[in-house]
Design an enzyme around this catalytic site. Structure first.
Site, PDB file in Angstrom:
ATOM      1  N   THR A 113       0.437   8.289   2.876  1.00  0.00           N
ATOM      2  CA  THR A 113       0.199   6.854   2.872  1.00  0.00           C
ATOM      3  C   THR A 113       0.780   6.262   1.599  1.00  0.00           C
ATOM      4  OG1 THR A 113      -1.839   7.153   4.148  1.00  0.00           O
ATOM      5  CG2 THR A 113      -1.544   5.051   3.017  1.00  0.00           C
ATOM      6  N   TYR A 130      -0.635   3.354 -10.625  1.00  0.00           N
ATOM      7  CA  TYR A 130      -0.741   3.597  -9.187  1.00  0.00           C
ATOM      8  C   TYR A 130       0.641   3.712  -8.548  1.00  0.00           C
ATOM      9  CZ  TYR A 130      -1.415   2.183  -4.273  1.00  0.00           C
ATOM     10  OH  TYR A 130      -1.371   2.082  -2.903  1.00  0.00           O
TER      11      TYR A 130
END
Length: 297
Positions: A113, A130
């Site tokens: 993902t 991130y």
């Protein structure tokens, strides 16, 4: 087919688990002990929960492998006081460990993902760790895709019921439902491809249905293929709540540095598999509000 899923108690994970169980998959979900499993169908005999803190990886994979597919949904956004090392551990080192076990025990497919935030080189400041971790893991997947087939799912702005309390759409929904006096926002002209969670879960399930065809590294962008401004999303949501008097204070907040002005998915590859979004913006928001009436946020 037996599917291993990470992040099973998360927004995407729990919707995907319910979808796969309905299609009679056997699902094993890797979770942390402090995960909220209240909305998982834990009584379903086809679902097994395994806590990471108690996991002996060698014994686990010897007992449960081979998996038809491993679906990596878990993520650490680094939005809180999380340090870089923790973000890299969760988003890079841990999934790399799982990938290695998947290779060792002949997993049929690794589904990752990914995020639309990685489309541009300069990430928003609060998401730098991130985005970096996602980029690095994607490069590892490309390098290993000659050994294990990989599908990289790049998600646009997913929304729907049961999302995290800190997420933008959940925050806006909560404030509008309590008829807050004012919501301070940026100018709201940035555009996003708002894709409803059920459409995303269907896309993953369809990819699993085509499992034998995948070789090497494949990528699918998951969205509606159209972008809408933040203004349009928030205003549409507000207008669907009867009697709402909340003032939307556009421009009260500054734009974030390196904000993406417009993002939307190229869904041509998914269309070729036979998938198409069922929820446009109005239908998705309507279903979000209907879910709230029955289940709450």
């Amino acid at each position: 087919m037996k599917i291993l899923i990470t992040g099973g108690s998360g927004f995407l994970g729990k919707h995907l688990i319910r979808h796969l169980l309905a299609e009679k998959y056997h699902v094993i979900a890797l979770l942390r002990k402090n995960s909220d499993i209240s909305r998982l169908p834990v009584k379903d005999q086809q679902l097994s929960l395994v806590f990471i803190e108690e996991l002996d990886y060698d014994n686990f994979f010897k007992a449960e492998a081979p998996f038809s597919a491993m679906v990596h949904c878990a993520t650490n956004y680094g939005r809180t006081a999380t340090g870089l090392s923790e973000v890299l551990q969760d988003n890079l080192m841990w999934p790399t460990l799982l990938l290695e076990y998947g290779i060792k025990y002949s997993c049929g497919l690794f589904i990752n993902t990914d995020t639309f935030f990685a489309k541009q080189q300069k990430a928003q400041s609060y998401l730098q760790a991130y985005v970096l971790s996602k980029y690095l893991f994607r490069e590892i997947l490309k390098a290993k895709s000659s050994i294990i087939p990989v599908v990289n799912c790049r998600l646009e702005h997913v929304y729907g019921p049961e999302d995290g309390a800190a997420k933008f759409t959940t925050y806006i929904l909560r404030e509008l439902l309590k008829n807050a006096e004012t919501i301070e926002l940026s100018d709201g002209w940035q555009k996003r491809d708002f894709v409803y969670i059920e459409d995303v879960a269907r896309a993953y399930a369809l990819i699993l249905n085509y499992l034998p065809r995948f070789r090497g590294f494949s990528e699918y962008e998951i969205g509606t293929g159209e972008s809408h401004s933040i203004r349009e999303f928030v205003t549409t949501l507000k207008n669907m709540i009867p009697g709402n008097n909340t003032i939307l204070d556009w421009g009260a907040l500054p734009m974030r540095r390196n904000e993406i002005e417009d993002s939307f998915a190229d869904i041509s590859a998914l269309l070729n598999l036979g998938w198409a979004p069922k929820f446009d913006l109005n239908k998705g928001i309507y279903h979000l509000l209907e879910h709230h009436k029955v289940h709450g946020i």
